[in-house]
Design a protein around this motif. Structure first.
Motif, PDB file in Angstrom:
ATOM      1  N   UNK A 437       0.820  -1.067  -0.159  1.00 17.63           N
ATOM      2  CA  UNK A 437      -0.025   0.113  -0.044  1.00 17.63           C
ATOM      3  C   UNK A 437       0.872   1.423  -0.022  1.00 17.63           C
ATOM      4  N   UNK A 438       0.465   2.193  -0.702  1.00 18.13           N
ATOM      5  CA  UNK A 438       1.263   3.625  -0.547  1.00 18.13           C
ATOM      6  C   UNK A 438       1.674   4.185   0.834  1.00 18.13           C
ATOM      7  N   UNK A 439       2.560   4.651   1.037  1.00 14.45           N
ATOM      8  CA  UNK A 439       2.942   5.447   2.150  1.00 14.45           C
ATOM      9  C   UNK A 439       2.516   6.887   1.836  1.00 14.45           C
ATOM     10  N   UNK A 440       1.180   7.149   2.252  1.00 16.58           N
ATOM     11  CA  UNK A 440       0.591   8.633   1.980  1.00 16.58           C
ATOM     12  C   UNK A 440       1.495   9.611   2.543  1.00 16.58           C
ATOM     13  N   UNK A 441       1.941   9.415   3.721  1.00 17.77           N
ATOM     14  CA  UNK A 441       2.730  10.491   4.203  1.00 17.77           C
ATOM     15  C   UNK A 441       4.023  11.240   3.415  1.00 17.77           C
ATOM     16  N   UNK A 442       4.510  10.595   2.504  1.00 17.96           N
ATOM     17  CA  UNK A 442       5.462  11.076   1.525  1.00 17.96           C
ATOM     18  C   UNK A 442       4.960  11.813   0.708  1.00 17.96           C
ATOM     19  N   UNK A 443       3.673  11.761  -0.023  1.00 21.55           N
ATOM     20  CA  UNK A 443       2.964  12.469  -1.038  1.00 21.55           C
ATOM     21  C   UNK A 443       3.492  11.968  -2.465  1.00 21.55           C
ATOM     22  N   UNK A 475     -20.412   8.897  -1.367  1.00 22.39           N
ATOM     23  CA  UNK A 475     -20.916   9.801  -2.345  1.00 22.39           C
ATOM     24  C   UNK A 475     -19.768  10.452  -2.836  1.00 22.39           C
ATOM     25  N   UNK A 476     -20.163  11.443  -3.792  1.00 25.11           N
ATOM     26  CA  UNK A 476     -19.197  12.232  -4.381  1.00 25.11           C
ATOM     27  C   UNK A 476     -18.595  13.344  -3.321  1.00 25.11           C
ATOM     28  N   UNK A 477     -19.510  14.049  -2.560  1.00 23.76           N
ATOM     29  CA  UNK A 477     -18.749  14.771  -1.547  1.00 23.76           C
ATOM     30  C   UNK A 477     -17.801  14.176  -0.473  1.00 23.76           C
ATOM     31  N   UNK A 478     -18.224  12.883  -0.255  1.00 26.07           N
ATOM     32  CA  UNK A 478     -17.380  12.187   0.656  1.00 26.07           C
ATOM     33  C   UNK A 478     -16.241  11.744   0.075  1.00 26.07           C
ATOM     34  N   UNK A 479     -16.078  11.421  -1.303  1.00 28.12           N
ATOM     35  CA  UNK A 479     -14.746  11.057  -1.907  1.00 28.12           C
ATOM     36  C   UNK A 479     -13.848  12.321  -1.994  1.00 28.12           C
ATOM     37  N   UNK A 480     -14.391  13.281  -2.351  1.00 29.98           N
ATOM     38  CA  UNK A 480     -13.696  14.521  -2.398  1.00 29.98           C
ATOM     39  C   UNK A 480     -12.964  14.736  -0.647  1.00 29.98           C
ATOM     40  N   UNK A 481     -13.921  14.504   0.193  1.00 34.67           N
ATOM     41  CA  UNK A 481     -13.264  14.771   1.466  1.00 34.67           C
ATOM     42  C   UNK A 481     -12.187  14.037   1.801  1.00 34.67           C
ATOM     43  N   UNK A 482     -12.437  12.609   1.550  1.00 38.62           N
ATOM     44  CA  UNK A 482     -11.053  11.719   1.658  1.00 38.62           C
ATOM     45  C   UNK A 482     -10.020  12.072   0.859  1.00 38.62           C
ATOM     46  N   UNK A 483     -10.341  12.640  -0.245  1.00 39.45           N
ATOM     47  CA  UNK A 483      -9.142  13.090  -1.069  1.00 39.45           C
ATOM     48  C   UNK A 483      -8.235  13.912  -0.548  1.00 39.45           C
ATOM     49  N   UNK A 484      -8.911  15.091   0.082  1.00 36.21           N
ATOM     50  CA  UNK A 484      -8.391  16.136   0.602  1.00 36.21           C
ATOM     51  C   UNK A 484      -7.621  15.739   2.193  1.00 36.21           C
ATOM     52  N   UNK A 485      -8.265  14.733   2.726  1.00 36.00           N
ATOM     53  CA  UNK A 485      -7.632  14.258   3.814  1.00 36.00           C
ATOM     54  C   UNK A 485      -6.297  13.589   3.326  1.00 36.00           C
ATOM     55  N   UNK A 486      -6.355  12.659   2.404  1.00 32.91           N
ATOM     56  CA  UNK A 486      -5.050  11.909   1.937  1.00 32.91           C
ATOM     57  C   UNK A 486      -4.030  12.988   1.650  1.00 32.91           C
ATOM     58  N   UNK A 487      -4.419  13.972   1.011  1.00 32.03           N
ATOM     59  CA  UNK A 487      -3.381  15.199   0.849  1.00 32.03           C
ATOM     60  C   UNK A 487      -2.728  15.594   1.958  1.00 32.03           C
ATOM     61  N   UNK A 488      -3.700  16.064   2.922  1.00 30.64           N
ATOM     62  CA  UNK A 488      -3.104  16.335   4.295  1.00 30.64           C
ATOM     63  C   UNK A 488      -1.932  15.452   4.916  1.00 30.64           C
ATOM     64  N   UNK A 489      -2.149  14.443   4.623  1.00 29.38           N
ATOM     65  CA  UNK A 489      -1.209  13.461   5.400  1.00 29.38           C
ATOM     66  C   UNK A 489       0.255  13.630   5.088  1.00 29.38           C
ATOM     67  N   UNK A 490       0.392  14.336   4.041  1.00 26.12           N
ATOM     68  CA  UNK A 490       1.969  14.783   3.635  1.00 26.12           C
ATOM     69  C   UNK A 490       2.191  15.961   3.894  1.00 26.12           C
ATOM     70  N   UNK A 491       1.331  16.710   4.450  1.00 26.70           N
ATOM     71  CA  UNK A 491       1.348  18.239   4.685  1.00 26.70           C
ATOM     72  C   UNK A 491       2.589  18.444   5.667  1.00 26.70           C
TER      73      UNK A 491
END
Length: 550
Positions: A437-443, A475-491
């Motif tokens: 699985x991808x290490x999401x913290x590295x971006x 839902x569409x809105x929920x997938x966008x929310x998870x997408x932004x959270x995944x990005x935040x893991x490498x912030x």
């Protein structure tokens, strides 16, 4: 004549001294030469990539060992390490070099020859596996390379193979002791190529031995495995591991700059490539020169370099592709293939091919479609229409964090996104190969590192892998929310190590604000200036009422 000779000698001495003074002494006197700071690209909490001034980090001990090997083996004779501030250099290599990048480089290895590619920005361009294959035999991955091989940096063991009911087996040998603990309940799969060459990747720590027992695995050859009476195991030495770590370090003091650099490379609209004969001929030539070393001459993913690579090179004969804009199970569009070819796949051996002329990239796409009959029998389904991304907000990201748990993403990617979930050790792809699985913290996201890329992956899934589509589950809105959270893991993290950066709270707040552009190195935010401005504002007396000061 004597006076003319003396004058010439004196003039020569004067100009040599002047050159040493201007090019050697004066540059060391300017303040920039003493600085450790660079303009660094960082991911913000809201998923944007912005620039700030940040201290460069020194080499770790293993990286410094590798730098010594790089110098000793004469790599710097041919490879420069400097992106010049002239037209086109930054488009080819990345951000122009800054003095702070070389704060820990003594001696500096700038070079000017460029017989080989410039390596200033080579860090994270390729996976570690590609470098191991390249150092063993450059022609495996770059057939027209003139670089010598460095096989003396590897240890080799030639061993017989015993055929049993369970398949080919390596008999016990005392020679394994430095490299394997021989723990019987932990198999370490090894994938020989057709010639029996078998690369043994080092443990993640970079320290031998592996905690397990080596096991020959020929499943990559399908129903026609090669008949091997012996194999040659290839082990990278500590010096080789250090050299690869050093190469991966180069350029990473500039942070997540690739996430900005790639935007002008891969913003590609729908492409339909006509299978003209001239494109097929050109595509065959380019494929043999650039792709066959990994993907194999027949496109089955069994090129001579494949034993070095994890994940395995794509088997084009199956016609199954991960990165698509089309629904799950469908063939990708030509635009999808062009994007992957141009951008590459992060953290793997598939590099970016943006320097390859566009016509050659289109020609390769035409040629690889000849490997699978699916392209003759099927057409790609219409691409999924992805609407505009919603505005990122702290509330949306907090919702994404909750949904990450509800959708059980943590089972594979881990509670903190490090790719260490409970299911991670047991995951396999459709061909029964282990898959991480991808290490999401590295971006370093293989399908792209924007919210739109992650949303597309969540919507369509990655064919051939355990990553499913969440189109029905969220839902569409929920997938966008998870997408932004995944990005935040490498912030605010280092893409090389995944470790958090020490960015002051006021600088984070400023970069999170849409009012702070900081979109280029030249406009990087300087936290020290923010601190000075804050101190200055505190030192000014407050005006309590018109004409009445504090």
């Amino acid at each position: 004549m004597r006076s003319i000779g003396s004058l010439a000698v004196g003039a020569g001495f004067f100009f040599v001294t002047l050159a040493l003074f201007v090019q050697g002494f004066l540059p060391a006197m300017i303040p920039e030469s003493q600085s450790k700071q660079v303009s660094r690209a960082v991911r913000t909490d809201l998923g944007d990539v912005k620039w700030l001034r940040y201290d460069a980090s020194d080499y770790a001990p293993l990286e410094r060992l590798g730098r010594g090997v790089y110098i000793r083996e004469g790599c710097w004779y041919c490879h420069s390490q400097y992106v010049r501030p002239v037209a086109g250099e930054d488009l080819r290599w990345g951000p122009v070099s800054e003095a702070g990048e070389y704060a820990f480089d003594l001696p500096q290895l700038l070079s000017t020859r460029r017989i080989g590619p410039d390596l200033t920005r080579v860090g994270l361009k390729y996976g570690d596996d590609w470098h191991y294959a390249h150092l063993w035999d450059p022609r495996l991955v770059v057939p027209d390379s003139i670089m010598p091989s460095f096989k003396w940096l590897y240890a080799r063991l030639r061993l017989p193979v015993t055929t049993t009911e369970a398949g080919p087996t390596l008999p016990p040998s005392p020679a394994f002791r430095p490299y394997f603990t021989m723990k019987t309940n932990t198999p370490i799969p090894l994938y020989p190529n057709a010639a029996g060459l078998t690369f043994v990747p080092p443990p993640p720590s970079g320290q031998w031995p592996h905690d397990g027992t080596p096991q020959i695995d020929l499943k990559g050859f399908g129903s026609e495995p090669p008949s091997l009476s012996s194999v040659t195991l290839v082990f990278p030495s500590a010096e080789t591991i250090g050299l690869v770590r050093y190469l991966q370090k180069l350029g990473t003091n500039r942070g997540a700059w690739r996430e900005v650099f790639e935007q002008h490379l891969v913003n590609i609209s729908v492409i339909n490539v006509s299978p003209r004969e001239d494109l097929l001929v050109l595509g065959r030539e380019v494929y043999r020169a650039r792709c066959a070393g990994c993907h194999g001459s027949t496109g089955d993913g069994n090129g001579p370099a494949a034993t070095f690579l994890f994940p395995r090179p794509r088997d084009f004969t199956l016609g199954v592709f991960k990165f698509r804009t089309t629904p799950s199970g469908s063939l990708p569009t030509d635009g999808d293939l062009y994007r992957t070819l141009t951008r590459g796949i992060r953290w793997t051996a598939m590099p970016t091919w943006h320097e390859l002329p566009g016509k050659e990239r289109l020609a390769v796409i035409t040629f690889i479609k000849t490997f699978s009959k699916r392209w003759k029998e099927e057409k790609p389904e219409p691409p999924e229409v992805i609407g505009d991304a919603p505005k990122a907000t702290p509330l949306l990201i907090a919702r994404g964090k909750d949904l990450y748990q509800r959708a059980k993403c943590f089972q594979c990617h881990g509670e903190r996104g490090k790719g260490d979930g409970e299911s991670a050790p047991d995951l396999i792809d459709d061909l029964k190969f282990p898959i991480r699985p991808t290490d999401l913290t590295r971006g370093q996201l293989k399908g792209g590192s924007t919210a739109r890329d992650i949303y597309r992956t969540m919507t369509l899934g990655l064919d051939g892998t355990p990553m499913p589509s969440f189109a029905d589950a969220l839902s569409d809105e929920e997938r966008w929310a998870v997408s932004y959270y995944v990005l935040s893991l490498s912030a605010w993290r280092d893409p090389l190590t995944g470790q958090p950066l020490d960015v002051p709270a006021d600088a984070r707040a400023a970069l999170n604000s849409p009012e702070t552009a900081a979109a280029r190195p030249e406009s990087a935010l300087d936290p020290a200036r923010l601190e000075r401005a804050e101190r200055a504002s505190r030192s000014k007396p407050r005006i309590l009422y018109r004409g009445v000061g504090e």
